[in-house]
Design a protein around this motif. Structure first.
Motif, PDB file in Angstrom:
ATOM      1  N   CYS A 115     -13.702 -19.153  22.128  1.00 46.17           N
ATOM      2  CA  CYS A 115     -14.431 -19.960  21.154  1.00 46.17           C
ATOM      3  C   CYS A 115     -13.991 -19.632  19.722  1.00 46.17           C
ATOM      4  N   PRO A 116     -13.515 -20.609  18.950  1.00 45.33           N
ATOM      5  CA  PRO A 116     -13.095 -20.335  17.570  1.00 45.33           C
ATOM      6  C   PRO A 116     -14.244 -19.933  16.660  1.00 45.33           C
ATOM      7  N   HIS A 117     -15.438 -20.456  16.939  1.00 46.78           N
ATOM      8  CA  HIS A 117     -16.572 -20.095  16.086  1.00 46.78           C
ATOM      9  C   HIS A 117     -17.001 -18.657  16.353  1.00 46.78           C
ATOM     10  N   GLY A 118     -16.900 -18.228  17.596  1.00 53.56           N
ATOM     11  CA  GLY A 118     -17.153 -16.825  17.905  1.00 53.56           C
ATOM     12  C   GLY A 118     -16.119 -15.929  17.250  1.00 53.56           C
ATOM     13  N   ALA A 119     -14.841 -16.367  17.274  1.00 59.19           N
ATOM     14  CA  ALA A 119     -13.773 -15.592  16.631  1.00 59.19           C
ATOM     15  C   ALA A 119     -13.988 -15.495  15.128  1.00 59.19           C
ATOM     16  N   ALA A 120     -14.446 -16.590  14.509  1.00 56.75           N
ATOM     17  CA  ALA A 120     -14.718 -16.572  13.065  1.00 56.75           C
ATOM     18  C   ALA A 120     -15.811 -15.560  12.733  1.00 56.75           C
ATOM     19  N   GLN A 121     -16.839 -15.481  13.568  1.00 56.81           N
ATOM     20  CA  GLN A 121     -17.900 -14.510  13.331  1.00 56.81           C
ATOM     21  C   GLN A 121     -17.405 -13.080  13.529  1.00 56.81           C
ATOM     22  N   GLN A 122     -16.520 -12.881  14.515  1.00 62.84           N
ATOM     23  CA  GLN A 122     -15.957 -11.553  14.730  1.00 62.84           C
ATOM     24  C   GLN A 122     -15.119 -11.108  13.529  1.00 62.84           C
ATOM     25  N   LEU A 123     -14.382 -12.056  12.938  1.00 61.81           N
ATOM     26  CA  LEU A 123     -13.594 -11.736  11.754  1.00 61.81           C
ATOM     27  C   LEU A 123     -14.488 -11.400  10.554  1.00 61.81           C
ATOM     28  N   LEU A 124     -15.580 -12.142  10.412  1.00 63.91           N
ATOM     29  CA  LEU A 124     -16.535 -11.825   9.345  1.00 63.91           C
ATOM     30  C   LEU A 124     -17.094 -10.418   9.529  1.00 63.91           C
ATOM     31  N   LYS A 125     -17.434 -10.099  10.757  1.00 59.10           N
ATOM     32  CA  LYS A 125     -17.980  -8.771  11.056  1.00 59.10           C
ATOM     33  C   LYS A 125     -16.957  -7.679  10.737  1.00 59.10           C
ATOM     34  N   ARG A 126     -15.692  -7.985  10.967  1.00 59.25           N
ATOM     35  CA  ARG A 126     -14.645  -6.994  10.747  1.00 59.25           C
ATOM     36  C   ARG A 126     -14.351  -6.771   9.260  1.00 59.25           C
ATOM     37  N   TYR A 127     -14.311  -7.859   8.493  1.00 61.70           N
ATOM     38  CA  TYR A 127     -13.808  -7.776   7.126  1.00 61.70           C
ATOM     39  C   TYR A 127     -14.882  -7.592   6.057  1.00 61.70           C
ATOM     40  N   LEU A 128     -16.096  -8.052   6.315  1.00 59.21           N
ATOM     41  CA  LEU A 128     -17.130  -7.945   5.287  1.00 59.21           C
ATOM     42  C   LEU A 128     -17.714  -6.542   5.239  1.00 59.21           C
ATOM     43  N   PRO A 129     -18.185  -6.125   4.081  1.00 55.47           N
ATOM     44  CA  PRO A 129     -18.745  -4.768   3.952  1.00 55.47           C
ATOM     45  C   PRO A 129     -19.918  -4.536   4.896  1.00 55.47           C
ATOM     46  N   LYS A 130     -19.949  -3.358   5.484  1.00 55.22           N
ATOM     47  CA  LYS A 130     -21.014  -3.018   6.421  1.00 55.22           C
ATOM     48  C   LYS A 130     -22.396  -3.035   5.746  1.00 55.22           C
ATOM     49  N   ARG A 131     -22.410  -2.762   4.445  1.00 56.28           N
ATOM     50  CA  ARG A 131     -23.702  -2.702   3.748  1.00 56.28           C
ATOM     51  C   ARG A 131     -24.367  -4.070   3.639  1.00 56.28           C
ATOM     52  N   TRP A 132     -23.585  -5.132   3.853  1.00 52.28           N
ATOM     53  CA  TRP A 132     -24.145  -6.477   3.837  1.00 52.28           C
ATOM     54  C   TRP A 132     -24.906  -6.801   5.123  1.00 52.28           C
ATOM     55  N   GLN A 133     -24.599  -6.088   6.167  1.00 55.39           N
ATOM     56  CA  GLN A 133     -25.065  -6.475   7.498  1.00 55.39           C
ATOM     57  C   GLN A 133     -26.363  -5.775   7.867  1.00 55.39           C
ATOM     58  N   PHE A 134     -27.214  -6.492   8.572  1.00 57.79           N
ATOM     59  CA  PHE A 134     -28.476  -5.903   9.024  1.00 57.79           C
ATOM     60  C   PHE A 134     -28.887  -6.541  10.343  1.00 57.79           C
ATOM     61  N   SER A 135     -29.802  -5.899  11.012  1.00 51.74           N
ATOM     62  CA  SER A 135     -30.330  -6.402  12.284  1.00 51.74           C
ATOM     63  C   SER A 135     -31.685  -7.058  12.054  1.00 51.74           C
ATOM     64  N   ILE A 136     -31.933  -8.115  12.826  1.00 49.63           N
ATOM     65  CA  ILE A 136     -33.228  -8.788  12.743  1.00 49.63           C
ATOM     66  C   ILE A 136     -34.294  -7.893  13.379  1.00 49.63           C
ATOM     67  N   PRO A 137     -35.402  -7.639  12.692  1.00 47.80           N
ATOM     68  CA  PRO A 137     -36.482  -6.845  13.296  1.00 47.80           C
ATOM     69  C   PRO A 137     -36.997  -7.491  14.586  1.00 47.80           C
ATOM     70  N   ALA A 138     -37.418  -6.668  15.512  1.00 55.21           N
ATOM     71  CA  ALA A 138     -37.828  -7.151  16.834  1.00 55.21           C
ATOM     72  C   ALA A 138     -38.944  -8.194  16.757  1.00 55.21           C
ATOM     73  N   LYS A 139     -39.889  -7.996  15.825  1.00 46.81           N
ATOM     74  CA  LYS A 139     -41.010  -8.933  15.730  1.00 46.81           C
ATOM     75  C   LYS A 139     -40.563 -10.321  15.293  1.00 46.81           C
ATOM     76  N   LYS A 140     -39.524 -10.369  14.439  1.00 48.60           N
ATOM     77  CA  LYS A 140     -38.999 -11.655  14.004  1.00 48.60           C
ATOM     78  C   LYS A 140     -37.981 -12.211  14.993  1.00 48.60           C
ATOM     79  N   GLU A 141     -37.306 -11.309  15.686  1.00 53.26           N
ATOM     80  CA  GLU A 141     -36.284 -11.734  16.637  1.00 53.26           C
ATOM     81  C   GLU A 141     -36.877 -12.562  17.770  1.00 53.26           C
ATOM     82  N   ARG A 142     -38.103 -12.248  18.151  1.00 52.81           N
ATOM     83  CA  ARG A 142     -38.714 -12.982  19.262  1.00 52.81           C
ATOM     84  C   ARG A 142     -38.926 -14.452  18.942  1.00 52.81           C
ATOM     85  N   TRP A 143     -38.941 -14.792  17.636  1.00 55.09           N
ATOM     86  CA  TRP A 143     -39.058 -16.197  17.248  1.00 55.09           C
ATOM     87  C   TRP A 143     -37.700 -16.889  17.220  1.00 55.09           C
TER      88      TRP A 143
END
Length: 218
Positions: A115-143
């Motif tokens: 999937c090219p869209h999956g590959a694009a997200q993998q590239l974003l994950k690789r190249y963008l600063p780690k400090r930009w990234q965060f996980s969705i809290p479990a309480k919000k993730e369920r929505w």
């Protein structure tokens, strides 16, 4: 892109010729399936430079040039008008591989390796600063988790009730054909990539009905 593939699916049901029209585009799709399997089942996936080059290939060639992707618009079109195996044999093989390989091996080859869209997200994950990234809290993730399932249910209703609704607008894949794409799919494409820049693989996790469908198969 996907809209054209859906029209081809309809045309296949009314076609008079029983000869398979195997074009260069279909040869490339067969090669893509082989490449995806090599990336999934050999040590190639562990070679960083090969992996990155392959991801760029998916985004540029599969996304912006060929536009051949597994999507709800294609699957629904085939379910209504018949599988376009005469005029799009390469795409049929891609869909078949996407469904059968997870069943037989337990590995999700399409989402992870095709999937090219999956590959694009993998590239974003690789190249963008780690400090930009965060996980969705479990309480919000369920929505967020039910969203792909709800989209799948809507596609099912559109097909069963023959509703006048373009299911391609539920996914961002048509946005890669930006010259012909509508503003909805372009917005989805850009918005899902922005979201995934902050939430790694965010669209795959919380927005993709086709990925969820293939996950059910696996």
């Amino acid at each position: 892109a996907l809209a054209l593939q859906e029209e081809e699916a309809s045309g296949a049901a009314n076609g008079r010729s029983l000869s398979i029209d195997f074009k260069a585009r279909d040869i490339f799709l067969v090669a893509l399936i082989i490449l995806a399997c090599l990336m999934a089942f050999t040590r190639l996936r562990s070679l960083k430079k090969v992996r990155i080059a392959y991801q760029w290939f998916l985004v540029i060639y599969v996304g912006f040039i060929s536009g051949d992707m597994v999507a709800q618009a294609v699957l629904l079109g085939w379910s209504q008008a018949g599988v376009a195996w005469l005029i799009s044999p390469g795409l049929v093989l891609l869909v078949a591989a996407s469904l059968l390989i997870p069943v037989t091996t337990g590995r999700q080859v399409y989402c992870h390796q095709t999937c090219p869209h999956g590959a694009a997200q993998q590239l974003l994950k690789r190249y963008l600063p780690k400090r930009w990234q965060f996980s969705i809290p479990a309480k919000k993730e369920r929505w967020l988790k039910p969203i792909p399932v709800l989209l799948l249910a809507w596609v099912f209703l559109v097909g069963m009730l023959a509703l006048d609704f373009d299911v391609a607008s539920l996914e961002p894949f048509d946005g890669y054909a930006w010259e012909a794409a509508g503003w909805v799919t372009i917005t989805l494409l850009v918005g899902s990539l922005i979201f995934s820049a902050f939430v790694p693989m965010g669209y795959c996790q919380y927005g993709c009905p086709t990925g969820k469908q293939l996950e059910f198969v696996r």
